[in-house]
Design a protein around this motif. Structure first.
Motif, PDB file in Angstrom:
ATOM      1  N   ASN A  32       0.845  -1.181   0.000  1.00 31.68           N
ATOM      2  CA  ASN A  32       0.000   0.000   0.000  1.00 31.68           C
ATOM      3  C   ASN A  32       0.890   1.243   0.000  1.00 31.68           C
ATOM      4  OD1 ASN A  32      -1.666   2.170   0.690  1.00 31.68           O
ATOM      5  ND2 ASN A  32      -2.936   0.946   2.034  1.00 31.68           N
ATOM      6  N   PRO A  33       0.684   2.157  -0.946  1.00 28.61           N
ATOM      7  CA  PRO A  33       1.537   3.346  -1.009  1.00 28.61           C
ATOM      8  C   PRO A  33       1.442   4.224   0.243  1.00 28.61           C
ATOM      9  CG  PRO A  33      -0.182   3.432  -2.693  1.00 28.61           C
ATOM     10  CD  PRO A  33      -0.291   2.105  -2.019  1.00 28.61           C
ATOM     11  N   LYS A  34       0.405   4.044   1.047  1.00 29.38           N
ATOM     12  CA  LYS A  34       0.257   4.825   2.275  1.00 29.38           C
ATOM     13  C   LYS A  34       1.016   4.209   3.453  1.00 29.38           C
ATOM     14  CE  LYS A  34      -4.116   6.773   0.891  1.00 29.38           C
ATOM     15  NZ  LYS A  34      -5.499   7.027   1.191  1.00 29.38           N
ATOM     16  N   THR A  35       1.639   3.046   3.230  1.00 27.78           N
ATOM     17  CA  THR A  35       2.392   2.402   4.297  1.00 27.78           C
ATOM     18  C   THR A  35       3.626   3.232   4.639  1.00 27.78           C
ATOM     19  OG1 THR A  35       1.640   0.226   3.599  1.00 27.78           O
ATOM     20  CG2 THR A  35       3.580   0.288   5.007  1.00 27.78           C
ATOM     21  N   LYS A  36       3.753   3.617   5.904  1.00 26.73           N
ATOM     22  CA  LYS A  36       4.871   4.431   6.363  1.00 26.73           C
ATOM     23  C   LYS A  36       5.831   3.646   7.258  1.00 26.73           C
ATOM     24  CE  LYS A  36       2.096   8.628   6.469  1.00 26.73           C
ATOM     25  NZ  LYS A  36       1.523   9.662   7.326  1.00 26.73           N
ATOM     26  N   TYR A  37       5.328   2.585   7.890  1.00 20.23           N
ATOM     27  CA  TYR A  37       6.114   1.845   8.871  1.00 20.23           C
ATOM     28  C   TYR A  37       6.062   0.354   8.596  1.00 20.23           C
ATOM     29  CZ  TYR A  37       5.137   6.215  11.314  1.00 20.23           C
ATOM     30  OH  TYR A  37       5.001   7.543  11.632  1.00 20.23           O
ATOM     31  N   LEU A  38       7.142  -0.343   8.935  1.00 24.11           N
ATOM     32  CA  LEU A  38       7.177  -1.801   8.904  1.00 24.11           C
ATOM     33  C   LEU A  38       7.477  -2.289  10.312  1.00 24.11           C
ATOM     34  CD1 LEU A  38       9.160  -2.858   5.716  1.00 24.11           C
ATOM     35  CD2 LEU A  38       6.720  -2.938   6.095  1.00 24.11           C
ATOM     36  N   ALA A  39       6.750  -3.320  10.714  1.00 24.21           N
ATOM     37  CA  ALA A  39       7.019  -3.998  11.984  1.00 24.21           C
ATOM     38  C   ALA A  39       7.421  -5.423  11.639  1.00 24.21           C
ATOM     39  CB  ALA A  39       5.785  -3.979  12.872  1.00 24.21           C
ATOM     40  N   PHE A  40       8.459  -5.925  12.281  1.00 26.85           N
ATOM     41  CA  PHE A  40       9.004  -7.238  11.946  1.00 26.85           C
ATOM     42  C   PHE A  40       8.691  -8.239  13.047  1.00 26.85           C
ATOM     43  CE2 PHE A  40      11.352  -4.073   9.635  1.00 26.85           C
ATOM     44  CZ  PHE A  40      11.315  -4.586   8.353  1.00 26.85           C
ATOM     45  N   TYR A  41       7.914  -9.234  12.664  1.00 24.86           N
ATOM     46  CA  TYR A  41       7.514 -10.315  13.569  1.00 24.86           C
ATOM     47  C   TYR A  41       8.474 -11.469  13.374  1.00 24.86           C
ATOM     48  CZ  TYR A  41       4.744 -14.116  15.535  1.00 24.86           C
ATOM     49  OH  TYR A  41       4.326 -15.198  16.267  1.00 24.86           O
ATOM     50  N   GLN A  42       9.208 -11.825  14.433  1.00 23.71           N
ATOM     51  CA  GLN A  42      10.114 -12.961  14.352  1.00 23.71           C
ATOM     52  C   GLN A  42       9.369 -14.231  14.726  1.00 23.71           C
ATOM     53  OE1 GLN A  42      13.752 -11.084  16.403  1.00 23.71           O
ATOM     54  NE2 GLN A  42      14.544 -12.561  14.928  1.00 23.71           N
ATOM     55  N   LYS A  43       9.595 -15.250  13.913  1.00 19.24           N
ATOM     56  CA  LYS A  43       8.929 -16.535  14.102  1.00 19.24           C
ATOM     57  C   LYS A  43       9.484 -17.251  15.333  1.00 19.24           C
ATOM     58  CE  LYS A  43       8.343 -16.902   9.133  1.00 19.24           C
ATOM     59  NZ  LYS A  43       8.623 -17.685   7.942  1.00 19.24           N
ATOM     60  N   MET A  44       9.119 -18.505  15.477  1.00 14.36           N
ATOM     61  CA  MET A  44       9.556 -19.336  16.603  1.00 14.36           C
ATOM     62  C   MET A  44      11.066 -19.309  16.751  1.00 14.36           C
ATOM     63  SD  MET A  44       6.829 -20.542  17.917  1.00 14.36           S
ATOM     64  CE  MET A  44       7.202 -21.970  18.885  1.00 14.36           C
ATOM     65  N   PRO A  45      11.614 -19.326  17.905  1.00 12.11           N
ATOM     66  CA  PRO A  45      10.955 -19.458  19.205  1.00 12.11           C
ATOM     67  C   PRO A  45      10.549 -18.126  19.829  1.00 12.11           C
ATOM     68  CG  PRO A  45      13.311 -19.594  19.533  1.00 12.11           C
ATOM     69  CD  PRO A  45      13.066 -19.404  18.042  1.00 12.11           C
ATOM     70  N   ILE A  46      10.848 -16.993  19.166  1.00 15.63           N
ATOM     71  CA  ILE A  46      10.566 -15.682  19.750  1.00 15.63           C
ATOM     72  C   ILE A  46       9.077 -15.348  19.708  1.00 15.63           C
ATOM     73  CG2 ILE A  46      11.038 -13.212  19.530  1.00 15.63           C
ATOM     74  CD1 ILE A  46      13.837 -14.040  18.502  1.00 15.63           C
TER      75      ILE A  46
END
Length: 71
Positions: A32-46
């Protein structure tokens, strides 16, 4: 529908290390061109969002990917 400015992406260990080392994350161009931020979800085990950042630059790459420089 509410406009969202944050995208959460799931990353593996390799992608997270590359992101931290290079301040760069490559993803499909359909963002989406309106996306300003990225959040990074770490998979298992975190199993948690461990990093986030502002998208400084989005540009097309060789494989029709978008390169995002995270500030």
């Amino acid at each position: 529908m509410e406009n969202k400015d944050t995208l959460i992406v799931s990353v593996d260990d390799f992608s997270m290390k590359f992101l931290i080392d290079k301040n760069f994350y490559a993803m499909p161009r359909k963002i989406n061109p309106k996306t300003k931020y990225l959040a990074f979800y770490q998979k298992m085990p975190i199993s948690a969002i461990t990093h986030y950042g502002i998208i400084d630059v989005a540009k097309e790459g060789n494989l029709k990917d978008v390169g995002l420089l995270i500030g």
